[in-house]
Design a protein around this motif. Structure first.
Motif, short mmCIF file in Angstrom:
data_model
loop_
_atom_site.label_atom_id
_atom_site.label_comp_id
_atom_site.label_asym_id
_atom_site.label_seq_id
_atom_site.Cartn_x
_atom_site.Cartn_y
_atom_site.Cartn_z
N ASP A 5 0.80 -1.22 0.00
CA ASP A 5 0.00 0.00 0.00
C ASP A 5 0.83 1.27 0.00
O ASP A 5 0.41 2.29 -0.54
N SER A 6 2.01 1.21 0.64
CA SER A 6 2.78 2.44 0.79
C SER A 6 4.21 2.12 1.21
O SER A 6 4.53 0.99 1.58
N GLU A 7 5.04 3.14 1.18
CA GLU A 7 6.40 2.99 1.69
C GLU A 7 6.36 2.72 3.19
O GLU A 7 7.21 2.01 3.73
N GLU A 8 5.37 3.26 3.87
CA GLU A 8 5.23 3.03 5.31
C GLU A 8 4.97 1.54 5.60
O GLU A 8 5.53 0.97 6.53
#
Length: 121
Positions: A85-88
């Motif tokens: 979903d994301s870099e996080e």
């Protein structure tokens, strides 16, 4: 969408992490113990994951996680970078794998690593 360079940057930002080419692919190690590899033309990662959690991840999100046949007997899971979903989310996955490989002295020094974002605040 995170890519192999994001994996490299985030992994190397974790304490006592080094990069080493093994099996013709980048691998990242904490205190000499491998915690992530970047196989499959750098479109996925393999990370440490307890088998019970790994099986749950694969069942819950098969488009994101799977188990490579040659890793089925080990506590590793694969993640498709394009499905994250994301870099996080990538950072959380890498930190959790780092935590499983890190020696106690590093876990004691960096207790916040490996915890999901937002916990412990």
């Amino acid at each position: 969408m995170p890519d192999a360079e994001d994996v490299r940057r985030i992994a190397l930002s974790l304490p006592d992490t080094t990069e080493k080419i093994a099996w013709n692919m980048p691998t990242f190690r904490v205190a000499g113990k491998m915690f992530v590899t970047v196989p499959e033309e750098e479109t996925s990662i393999a990370v440490r994951c307890p088998k019970e959690e790994r099986d749950e991840l694969v069942l819950a999100e098969p488009e994101k996680f799977w188990i490579a046949d040659h890793e089925a007997g080990f506590a590793w899971v694969r993640a498709r970078l394009a499905a994250l979903d994301s870099e996080e989310e990538l950072r959380d996955i890498l930190a959790d794998s780092w935590r499983q490989a890190a020696p106690p002295r590093l876990l004691d020094t960096y207790p916040e690593l490996g915890l999901p974002s937002g916990s412990g605040d």
